[in-house]
Design an enzyme around this catalytic site. Sequence first.
Site, short mmCIF file in Angstrom:
data_model
loop_
_atom_site.label_atom_id
_atom_site.label_comp_id
_atom_site.label_asym_id
_atom_site.label_seq_id
_atom_site.Cartn_x
_atom_site.Cartn_y
_atom_site.Cartn_z
N TYR A 1 0.86 -1.19 0.00
CA TYR A 1 0.00 0.00 0.00
C TYR A 1 0.89 1.23 0.00
O TYR A 1 1.85 1.30 0.75
CB TYR A 1 -0.89 0.01 1.25
CG TYR A 1 -1.78 1.23 1.35
CD1 TYR A 1 -2.80 1.46 0.40
CD2 TYR A 1 -1.63 2.16 2.37
CE1 TYR A 1 -3.61 2.58 0.50
CE2 TYR A 1 -2.44 3.29 2.46
CZ TYR A 1 -3.43 3.49 1.52
OH TYR A 1 -4.25 4.60 1.62
N ASP B 1 9.18 2.45 0.22
CA ASP B 1 8.10 3.07 0.98
C ASP B 1 8.23 2.58 2.41
O ASP B 1 7.80 1.48 2.75
CB ASP B 1 6.74 2.70 0.37
CG ASP B 1 5.60 3.34 1.17
OD1 ASP B 1 5.86 3.90 2.26
OD2 ASP B 1 4.45 3.27 0.69
N LYS C 1 4.04 7.91 9.56
CA LYS C 1 3.72 7.22 10.82
C LYS C 1 4.73 7.55 11.93
O LYS C 1 4.62 8.63 12.52
CB LYS C 1 3.52 5.73 10.54
CG LYS C 1 2.30 5.58 9.58
CD LYS C 1 1.81 4.20 9.29
CE LYS C 1 0.51 4.29 8.51
NZ LYS C 1 0.48 3.61 7.23
C1 LIG Z 1 0.01 4.17 5.86
C2 LIG Z 1 0.84 3.98 4.64
C3 LIG Z 1 0.87 4.92 3.61
C4 LIG Z 1 -0.05 6.11 3.56
O1 LIG Z 1 0.18 6.98 4.60
P1 LIG Z 1 -1.00 8.02 5.01
O2 LIG Z 1 -0.35 8.89 6.04
O3 LIG Z 1 -2.11 7.18 5.55
O4 LIG Z 1 -1.37 8.76 3.79
C5 LIG Z 1 1.77 4.74 2.58
N1 LIG Z 1 2.59 3.68 2.56
C6 LIG Z 1 2.58 2.75 3.53
C7 LIG Z 1 3.54 1.61 3.46
C8 LIG Z 1 1.69 2.85 4.59
O5 LIG Z 1 1.64 1.89 5.52
#
Ligand SMILES: *Cc1c(COP(=O)(O)O)cnc(C)c1O
Length: 418
Positions: free
Chosen positions: A145, A233, A261
């Site tokens: 994601y 990511d 995060k």
């Molecule tokens: C949570 C997440 C995102 C998106 O981050 P948001 O702050 O919710 O937009 C992107 N990449 C990864 C791997 C994530 O877990």
Amino acid sequence: MADGDRSAELFARAAKVIPGGVNSPVRAFKSVGGTPYFVERAAGAYVWDVDGNKYIDYVQSYGASIVGHAHPKVVEAVTAAASLGTSFAAPTEREVLLAEAISGRVSGAEMVRLVNSGTEATMSALRVARAATGRDRVVAFAGCYHGHSDGLLASGGSGVATLGLPASAGVTSAAVADTVIARYNLVPALDKRVGAVIVEPVAANMGLVSPQPGFLEGLRAECDRVGALLIFDEVITGFRLAYGGATEFTGVTPDMWCFGKVIGGGLPLAAFAGRRDLMEQLAPVGAVYQAGTLSGNPLATAAGLAVLELLDRQSYSDLADRVRRFAGMVAGAAGPEVQIPVAGPLMGVFFGAETVVDYEGSGRSAASGRYAPMMHGLLERGVAIAPGAYEVMFPSLAHSESDFERTAEAFGVAAAIR
Ligand SMILES: *Cc1c(COP(=O)(O)O)cnc(C)c1O
């Protein structure tokens, strides 16, 4: 059901003014049934809902919290910052400190830009990568994601690498025409049309799936072969897997990074980073436009810095050791058909005997239908895990050994519920 009257009442009211009653879909409990508990407060390892129920919390804001909720140092930093003004849209010292802290921990991340969400970080990193390479095509992996920007809301078919199809209504096929979806843990053959490969270096959005030996190394080599950029990511893994994130944890260095995060300490903050020559593509130095009124917000940078200050190399190895033992306890209690994969301090839950290496395997685990009854069984026993089979567990530095013991006990009962 662990739901109480007040949560149910708030959810009913919410559904009248907020689509589905929530501001982010998984919170709605749609895939697990029931209605969400509304949180009143949280401290350390625990959250309390508006009906007075207390849970040992492994959601931890989907990983935004690694030191536990409302850590006194974080609260103090945010409070002090708030009293000096909440937003200026002019540069501040803490933006410099946070960028230096990120760059100092992640080897190769020479320059950093702060944004407000992981979605912005990945979207902007791809824009830079496309500009730097002059190529449009991007490869992503099924089950990873990368936020909800149009170009990354693509889904793949069953092949090794397939051109993406829109994964959401409202995303045009044109928006995903340059997104290729490949299978996680298989190195796709790239060509010179590919500008970037974006990957979760440890996948934590299809349950917890570690890279098989050679996968990330293979991606690095394949990117180098065709002149594509490798983007990690690290919105979940950054500053969680290890002091230096996945780069340190896996030994593979990408060209660009996305963080979120943990780096915001529970406030809206994310970042993308990379080599100087790539990052200097960004305006006002270069031609890639990217901006944000609240970017580098003073409260968010205060929280992020406070969290990073609490984390040294020892905290990571201690937490990883404790989580390894905890996972063993949970696996022992939950029985042979339940797997508890671990990567650093991250934990997952899969059902069945197969070792899950990709999204299809993860889907077979989810299709067992066992996650939802287990999750509700845990809630009834005062343990909160995320309301979705594709999520992971986030044990934090605030969880105690007795929290772990009580959690394992709860798993012993809840994992048997069908
Ligand atoms: C949570 C997440 C995102 C998106 O981050 P948001 O702050 O919710 O937009 C992107 N990449 C990864 C791997 C994530 O877990």
